[in-house]
Design an enzyme around this catalytic site. Structure first.
Site, PDB file in Angstrom:
ATOM      1  N   ASP A  45       0.839  -1.189   0.000  1.00  0.00           N
ATOM      2  CA  ASP A  45       0.000   0.000   0.000  1.00  0.00           C
ATOM      3  C   ASP A  45       0.881   1.248   0.000  1.00  0.00           C
ATOM      4  O   ASP A  45       0.537   2.260  -0.609  1.00  0.00           O
ATOM      5  CB  ASP A  45      -0.913   0.009   1.227  1.00  0.00           C
ATOM      6  CG  ASP A  45      -2.013  -1.043   1.111  1.00  0.00           C
ATOM      7  OD1 ASP A  45      -2.462  -1.312  -0.013  1.00  0.00           O
ATOM      8  OD2 ASP A  45      -2.409  -1.592   2.153  1.00  0.00           O
ATOM      9  N   GLY A  46       2.027   1.173   0.689  1.00  0.00           N
ATOM     10  CA  GLY A  46       2.978   2.282   0.710  1.00  0.00           C
ATOM     11  C   GLY A  46       3.484   2.591  -0.703  1.00  0.00           C
ATOM     12  O   GLY A  46       3.652   3.756  -1.064  1.00  0.00           O
ATOM     13  N   ASN A 116      -4.490   8.695   1.809  1.00  0.00           N
ATOM     14  CA  ASN A 116      -4.799   8.216   3.166  1.00  0.00           C
ATOM     15  C   ASN A 116      -5.214   9.329   4.116  1.00  0.00           C
ATOM     16  O   ASN A 116      -6.283   9.305   4.670  1.00  0.00           O
ATOM     17  CB  ASN A 116      -3.558   7.558   3.794  1.00  0.00           C
ATOM     18  CG  ASN A 116      -3.428   6.087   3.442  1.00  0.00           C
ATOM     19  OD1 ASN A 116      -4.386   5.466   2.982  1.00  0.00           O
ATOM     20  ND2 ASN A 116      -2.252   5.540   3.658  1.00  0.00           N
ATOM     21  N   GLU A 117      -4.262  10.252   4.353  1.00  0.00           N
ATOM     22  CA  GLU A 117      -4.538  11.257   5.372  1.00  0.00           C
ATOM     23  C   GLU A 117      -3.666  12.494   5.207  1.00  0.00           C
ATOM     24  O   GLU A 117      -2.568  12.434   4.648  1.00  0.00           O
ATOM     25  CB  GLU A 117      -4.340  10.703   6.790  1.00  0.00           C
ATOM     26  CG  GLU A 117      -2.923  10.583   7.305  1.00  0.00           C
ATOM     27  CD  GLU A 117      -2.163   9.393   6.774  1.00  0.00           C
ATOM     28  OE1 GLU A 117      -1.114   9.646   6.142  1.00  0.00           O
ATOM     29  OE2 GLU A 117      -2.548   8.245   6.940  1.00  0.00           O
ATOM     30  N   ARG A 142      -4.936  21.237  22.076  1.00  0.00           N
ATOM     31  CA  ARG A 142      -3.546  21.298  22.489  1.00  0.00           C
ATOM     32  C   ARG A 142      -3.004  19.869  22.503  1.00  0.00           C
ATOM     33  O   ARG A 142      -3.645  18.966  23.050  1.00  0.00           O
ATOM     34  CB  ARG A 142      -3.455  21.880  23.891  1.00  0.00           C
ATOM     35  CG  ARG A 142      -2.079  22.393  24.250  1.00  0.00           C
ATOM     36  CD  ARG A 142      -2.157  23.209  25.524  1.00  0.00           C
ATOM     37  NE  ARG A 142      -2.097  22.315  26.673  1.00  0.00           N
ATOM     38  CZ  ARG A 142      -1.212  22.428  27.659  1.00  0.00           C
ATOM     39  NH1 ARG A 142      -0.322  23.395  27.651  1.00  0.00           N
ATOM     40  NH2 ARG A 142      -1.221  21.586  28.661  1.00  0.00           N
TER      41      ARG A 142
HETATM   42  P1  NAP Z   1       5.035   2.796   4.629  1.00  0.00           P
HETATM   43  O1  NAP Z   1       6.016   1.904   5.276  1.00  0.00           O
HETATM   44  O2  NAP Z   1       4.908   2.766   3.164  1.00  0.00           O
HETATM   45  O3  NAP Z   1       3.605   2.558   5.259  1.00  0.00           O
HETATM   46  C1  NAP Z   1       3.466   2.282   6.608  1.00  0.00           C
HETATM   47  C2  NAP Z   1       2.560   1.073   6.769  1.00  0.00           C
HETATM   48  O4  NAP Z   1       1.208   1.492   6.548  1.00  0.00           O
HETATM   49  C3  NAP Z   1       2.848  -0.058   5.781  1.00  0.00           C
HETATM   50  O5  NAP Z   1       2.786  -1.274   6.463  1.00  0.00           O
HETATM   51  C4  NAP Z   1       1.716   0.070   4.781  1.00  0.00           C
HETATM   52  O6  NAP Z   1       1.368  -1.140   4.170  1.00  0.00           O
HETATM   53  C5  NAP Z   1       0.593   0.565   5.657  1.00  0.00           C
HETATM   54  N1  NAP Z   1      -0.495   1.252   4.958  1.00  0.00           N
HETATM   55  C6  NAP Z   1      -0.400   2.301   4.104  1.00  0.00           C
HETATM   56  N2  NAP Z   1      -1.630   2.680   3.704  1.00  0.00           N
HETATM   57  C7  NAP Z   1      -2.515   1.855   4.327  1.00  0.00           C
HETATM   58  C8  NAP Z   1      -3.938   1.753   4.331  1.00  0.00           C
HETATM   59  N3  NAP Z   1      -4.691   2.607   3.621  1.00  0.00           N
HETATM   60  N4  NAP Z   1      -4.505   0.799   5.104  1.00  0.00           N
HETATM   61  C9  NAP Z   1      -3.757  -0.041   5.829  1.00  0.00           C
HETATM   62  N5  NAP Z   1      -2.418  -0.003   5.875  1.00  0.00           N
HETATM   63  C10 NAP Z   1      -1.802   0.947   5.128  1.00  0.00           C
HETATM   64  O7  NAP Z   1       5.343   4.263   5.180  1.00  0.00           O
HETATM   65  P2  NAP Z   1       5.339   5.634   4.426  1.00  0.00           P
HETATM   66  O8  NAP Z   1       6.040   5.515   3.138  1.00  0.00           O
HETATM   67  O9  NAP Z   1       5.748   6.653   5.395  1.00  0.00           O
HETATM   68  O10 NAP Z   1       3.773   5.772   4.072  1.00  0.00           O
HETATM   69  C11 NAP Z   1       3.013   6.752   4.628  1.00  0.00           C
HETATM   70  C12 NAP Z   1       1.804   6.130   5.291  1.00  0.00           C
HETATM   71  O11 NAP Z   1       2.244   5.435   6.436  1.00  0.00           O
HETATM   72  C13 NAP Z   1       0.905   7.221   5.775  1.00  0.00           C
HETATM   73  O12 NAP Z   1      -0.119   7.488   4.864  1.00  0.00           O
HETATM   74  C14 NAP Z   1       0.394   6.711   7.116  1.00  0.00           C
HETATM   75  O13 NAP Z   1      -0.948   6.249   7.036  1.00  0.00           O
HETATM   76  C15 NAP Z   1       1.280   5.568   7.468  1.00  0.00           C
HETATM   77  N6  NAP Z   1       1.907   5.897   8.747  1.00  0.00           N
HETATM   78  C16 NAP Z   1       1.493   5.224   9.828  1.00  0.00           C
HETATM   79  C17 NAP Z   1       1.991   5.548  11.083  1.00  0.00           C
HETATM   80  C18 NAP Z   1       1.489   4.799  12.253  1.00  0.00           C
HETATM   81  O14 NAP Z   1       0.642   3.912  12.080  1.00  0.00           O
HETATM   82  N7  NAP Z   1       1.962   5.098  13.452  1.00  0.00           N
HETATM   83  C19 NAP Z   1       2.933   6.555  11.250  1.00  0.00           C
HETATM   84  C20 NAP Z   1       3.351   7.242  10.109  1.00  0.00           C
HETATM   85  C21 NAP Z   1       2.807   6.894   8.859  1.00  0.00           C
HETATM   86  P3  NAP Z   1       2.319  -1.921   3.135  1.00  0.00           P
HETATM   87  O15 NAP Z   1       3.221  -2.753   3.985  1.00  0.00           O
HETATM   88  O16 NAP Z   1       1.373  -2.716   2.328  1.00  0.00           O
HETATM   89  O17 NAP Z   1       3.079  -0.910   2.325  1.00  0.00           O
HETATM   90 MN    MN Z   2       5.218  -0.004   2.604  1.00  0.00          MN
END
Ligand code: NAP
Ligand code: MN
Length: 256
Positions: A45-46, A116-117, A142
């Site tokens: 998904d990333g 996503n967000e 805050r």
């Molecule tokens: P990334 O490693 O590509 O993504 C982080 C994880 O989120 C991966 O395991 C990815 O799945 C999963 N993911 C992404 N979109 C998803 C969705 N719509 N539903 C379920 N899982 C999803 O990291 P990145 O390149 O920074 O990507 C940015 C995304 O990471 C942001 O949009 C944010 O949602 C997420 N993120 C999550 C957190 C957290 O949960 N604490 C913190 C920062 C960012 P895959 O393994 O299939 O790629």
């Molecule tokens: Mn990923």
């Protein structure tokens, strides 16, 4: 013109799958170019998020077609074990196009877009901000920050924030606090808030110094910004090719 390009996760396995697909497409008369009709997304998904951001200025001209290496994704319908079906459905022209909405942020720094967000996060200091919904003052917040997600994004960062998972098809957006501080001086809701997808959320602060505006995997400094509006983009959306229908709950089960 049958043209294609790849966005591939940086691992050998995904690269090998892309090579297999490349050979099949080339043999079928397709051409690899920089301005493709179809972007094959091989990874997670990333990888899909990354692909959308890479083609942000050409979204009306491309469709995305994804193969998930690993578990079943939220943005793709096929796993690598389905490679044959993935290719055959495409080559037979049996895919259907669906549109994914995009969130957009508008500020003095311009516009950003997200699948996503869109989030405001300040790890440097406690962020105070006023939150307006459809022009009406809602609360003074805050804490570390705020996250606004789409239905699709509800299973990503939003879920880590204990936001609600939004089932497929719901025309809503969700606002969730990132470590909100709750005591007598500053009052904020504290729980996730689900809004109609026509809602406009504005964040205002005397200063966002130290904060980052995150749009999926892109971030930019908010040092010079005092206001940001987040809403569903009226102008841009993402065209995705779907070859088969996967139940939303089947996807959801891959998360736990
Ligand atoms: P990334 O490693 O590509 O993504 C982080 C994880 O989120 C991966 O395991 C990815 O799945 C999963 N993911 C992404 N979109 C998803 C969705 N719509 N539903 C379920 N899982 C999803 O990291 P990145 O390149 O920074 O990507 C940015 C995304 O990471 C942001 O949009 C944010 O949602 C997420 N993120 C999550 C957190 C957290 O949960 N604490 C913190 C920062 C960012 P895959 O393994 O299939 O790629
Ligand atoms: Mn990923």
């Amino acid at each position: 013109m049958n043209t294609f390009a790849f966005v591939t996760r940086k691992d050998e396995h995904s690269a090998a799958l892309a090579e297999q697909i490349r050979q099949r497409l080339t043999a079928a008369g397709y051409t690899e170019t920089d301005s493709p009709e179809t972007v094959f997304v091989i990874g997670g998904d990333g990888t899909f998020l990354y692909a959308v951001h890479q083609y942000l200025e050409q979204l009306e001209h491309v469709t995305f077609y994804g193969l998930h290496t690993g578990t079943l994704g939220f943005c793709t319908d096929y796993r690598e074990s389905d490679l044959e079906e993935f290719l055959q459905v495409f080559l037979d022209g049996k895919t259907e196009e669906v549109r994914l909405p995009l969130l957009e942020s508008i500020s003095a720094s311009g516009r950003t877009y997200a699948v996503n967000e869109i989030r405001i996060e300040n790890a440097a200091r406690t962020q105070v901000m006023e939150i307006y919904i459809n022009g009406e003052k809602f609360e003074t917040y805050r804490g570390t920050g705020m996250c606004v997600c789409t239905q699709l994004g509800s299973t990503a960062y939003n879920r880590s924030l204990r936001g609600a998972v939004l089932a497929e098809g719901l025309p809503v957006i969700e606002l969730c606090e990132i470590s909100g501080i709750h005591h007598s001086r500053y009052r904020s809701l504290g729980s996730p808030l689900v809004l109609k997808n026509t809602a406009e959320i504005e964040f205002r602060a005397e200063s966002f110094r130290g904060a980052l505006l995150g749009s999926d995997n892109d971030v930019l400094s908010m040092d010079d910004i005092q206001r940001v509006t987040v809403r569903m983009s009226p102008g841009r959306s993402v065209r995705v090719r779907r070859g088969r229908r996967i139940s939303y709950f089947e996807r959801l089960k891959t998360l736990f």
